[in-house]
Design a protein around this motif. Structure first.
Motif, mmCIF file in Angstrom:
data_model
loop_
_atom_site.group_PDB
_atom_site.id
_atom_site.type_symbol
_atom_site.label_atom_id
_atom_site.label_comp_id
_atom_site.label_asym_id
_atom_site.label_seq_id
_atom_site.Cartn_x
_atom_site.Cartn_y
_atom_site.Cartn_z
ATOM 1 N N UNK A 57 0.834 -1.201 0.000
ATOM 2 C CA UNK A 57 0.000 0.000 0.000
ATOM 3 C C UNK A 57 0.871 1.254 0.000
ATOM 4 N N UNK A 58 2.055 1.149 0.577
ATOM 5 C CA UNK A 58 3.006 2.255 0.587
ATOM 6 C C UNK A 58 4.107 1.933 -0.413
ATOM 7 N N UNK A 59 4.346 2.870 -1.300
ATOM 8 C CA UNK A 59 5.398 2.681 -2.292
ATOM 9 C C UNK A 59 6.305 3.901 -2.312
ATOM 10 N N UNK A 60 7.579 3.674 -2.430
ATOM 11 C CA UNK A 60 8.543 4.770 -2.554
ATOM 12 C C UNK A 60 8.981 4.847 -4.012
ATOM 13 N N UNK A 61 8.815 6.010 -4.631
ATOM 14 C CA UNK A 61 9.143 6.204 -6.040
ATOM 15 C C UNK A 61 9.526 7.670 -6.249
ATOM 16 N N UNK A 62 10.458 7.925 -7.131
ATOM 17 C CA UNK A 62 10.874 9.295 -7.433
ATOM 18 C C UNK A 62 9.793 9.970 -8.278
ATOM 19 N N UNK A 63 9.127 10.961 -7.704
ATOM 20 C CA UNK A 63 8.039 11.653 -8.392
ATOM 21 C C UNK A 63 8.466 12.965 -9.034
ATOM 22 N N UNK A 75 -4.808 3.293 -1.743
ATOM 23 C CA UNK A 75 -5.944 2.782 -0.983
ATOM 24 C C UNK A 75 -6.390 1.414 -1.488
ATOM 25 N N UNK A 76 -5.854 0.975 -2.620
ATOM 26 C CA UNK A 76 -6.142 -0.390 -3.079
ATOM 27 C C UNK A 76 -5.583 -1.404 -2.091
ATOM 28 N N UNK A 77 -4.652 -0.982 -1.264
ATOM 29 C CA UNK A 77 -4.079 -1.839 -0.234
ATOM 30 C C UNK A 77 -4.786 -1.736 1.105
ATOM 31 N N UNK A 78 -5.918 -1.026 1.160
ATOM 32 C CA UNK A 78 -6.707 -0.922 2.384
ATOM 33 C C UNK A 78 -7.803 -1.984 2.344
ATOM 34 N N UNK A 79 -7.977 -2.688 3.438
ATOM 35 C CA UNK A 79 -9.039 -3.694 3.526
ATOM 36 C C UNK A 79 -9.765 -3.522 4.856
ATOM 37 N N UNK A 80 -11.072 -3.417 4.775
ATOM 38 C CA UNK A 80 -11.897 -3.287 5.976
ATOM 39 C C UNK A 80 -12.595 -4.621 6.213
ATOM 40 N N UNK A 81 -12.504 -5.116 7.445
ATOM 41 C CA UNK A 81 -13.067 -6.435 7.761
ATOM 42 C C UNK A 81 -14.587 -6.484 7.629
ATOM 43 N N UNK A 82 -15.257 -5.335 7.689
ATOM 44 C CA UNK A 82 -16.719 -5.341 7.655
ATOM 45 C C UNK A 82 -17.308 -4.808 6.348
ATOM 46 N N UNK A 83 -16.452 -4.469 5.377
ATOM 47 C CA UNK A 83 -16.949 -3.926 4.105
ATOM 48 C C UNK A 83 -16.006 -4.308 2.979
ATOM 49 N N UNK A 84 -16.545 -4.976 1.971
ATOM 50 C CA UNK A 84 -15.706 -5.460 0.872
ATOM 51 C C UNK A 84 -15.182 -4.336 -0.021
ATOM 52 N N UNK A 91 -14.550 2.980 -10.444
ATOM 53 C CA UNK A 91 -13.592 3.988 -10.905
ATOM 54 C C UNK A 91 -12.197 3.754 -10.381
ATOM 55 N N UNK A 92 -12.041 2.774 -9.511
ATOM 56 C CA UNK A 92 -10.731 2.463 -8.941
ATOM 57 C C UNK A 92 -10.637 2.863 -7.491
ATOM 58 N N UNK A 93 -9.443 3.187 -7.080
ATOM 59 C CA UNK A 93 -9.141 3.554 -5.698
ATOM 60 C C UNK A 93 -8.343 4.860 -5.727
ATOM 61 N N UNK A 94 -8.343 5.554 -4.616
ATOM 62 C CA UNK A 94 -7.516 6.760 -4.544
ATOM 63 C C UNK A 94 -6.069 6.374 -4.250
ATOM 64 N N UNK A 95 -5.167 7.081 -4.895
ATOM 65 C CA UNK A 95 -3.755 6.997 -4.570
ATOM 66 C C UNK A 95 -3.319 8.405 -4.204
ATOM 67 N N UNK A 96 -2.572 8.512 -3.109
ATOM 68 C CA UNK A 96 -2.105 9.799 -2.612
ATOM 69 C C UNK A 96 -0.599 9.878 -2.849
ATOM 70 N N UNK A 107 0.550 19.890 -1.395
ATOM 71 C CA UNK A 107 1.657 18.934 -1.501
ATOM 72 C C UNK A 107 1.193 17.515 -1.809
ATOM 73 N N UNK A 108 0.036 17.133 -1.302
ATOM 74 C CA UNK A 108 -0.477 15.792 -1.564
ATOM 75 C C UNK A 108 -1.400 15.856 -2.766
ATOM 76 N N UNK A 109 -1.117 15.016 -3.751
ATOM 77 C CA UNK A 109 -2.013 14.865 -4.893
ATOM 78 C C UNK A 109 -2.777 13.567 -4.705
ATOM 79 N N UNK A 110 -4.104 13.629 -4.650
ATOM 80 C CA UNK A 110 -4.942 12.441 -4.465
ATOM 81 C C UNK A 110 -5.760 12.236 -5.729
ATOM 82 N N UNK A 111 -5.602 11.055 -6.327
ATOM 83 C CA UNK A 111 -6.227 10.798 -7.619
ATOM 84 C C UNK A 111 -6.911 9.440 -7.627
ATOM 85 N N UNK A 112 -8.142 9.418 -8.112
ATOM 86 C CA UNK A 112 -8.872 8.184 -8.286
ATOM 87 C C UNK A 112 -8.333 7.500 -9.534
#
Length: 166
Positions: A57-63, A75-84, A91-96, A107-112
């Motif tokens: 879920x956390x990735x280090x990359x030169x941006x 957020x594709x790496x987030x899993x909630x035990x009570x909601x699939x 549309x996908x997941x958000x990546x920050x 400073x933070x770019x959040x994109x679906x």
């Protein structure tokens, strides 16, 4: 002959340093840690669920092209035990994305997105986002890509059009 080489390769891989998952989350800069906290609360609010932040879920990359690793929180790496599907949809997941420890509200770019990659294009590092086809006037399976770059001087993420998503 192959068996000793294979054994040495496995030994080298086992001995190579890797950050632990817990360390990966502990090192998150505050703006990204806030997204994890928000997700944890949303999951708990939905039938008392527990959030799991999966490996990767956390990735280090030169941006920004300075040859230092920046941050991406998927957020594709987030899993909630009570909601699939609490964090992702058609549309996908958000990546920050966060460049270094860049200060400022932009400073933070959040994109679906449904997937992303970073490429070098000319002098810039460009984040390519696979987005829902509706952003290109189509439907879900219509191919559609958004490209964003970090503008260090302006302290903002730039794209030709407003990026899709929240």
């Amino acid at each position: 002959m192959i068996r000793p080489i294979l054994g040495l390769t496995c030994l080298a891989l086992a001995a190579s340093p890797r950050p632990s998952h817990a360390q990966e989350l502990a090192d998150l800069p505050e703006p990204l840690a806030a997204f994890v906290d928000e997700a944890r609360m949303a999951c708990a609010d939905f039938e008392g669920g527990t959030l799991a932040v999966e490996w990767g879920a956390v990735r280090r990359v030169d941006l920004d092209g300075d040859l230092r690793p920046d941050w991406a929180l998927n957020e594709s790496g987030f899993a909630c035990s009570s909601a699939a599907s609490l964090f992702c949809g058609t549309g996908g997941c958000r990546t920050h994305f966060l460049v270094g420890g860049s200060p400022g509200e932009n400073a933070v770019g959040s994109f679906l997105n449904r997937g992303w990659d970073v490429v070098t294009f000319g002098r810039d590092r460009v984040v390519l986002l696979d987005v829902h086809g509706s952003a290109c006037g189509g439907i879900n399976p219509t191919p559609c890509v958004n490209a964003v770059v970090w503008d260090g001087e302006g302290g903002a993420w730039r794209t030709v059009q407003a990026p899709p998503g929240p």
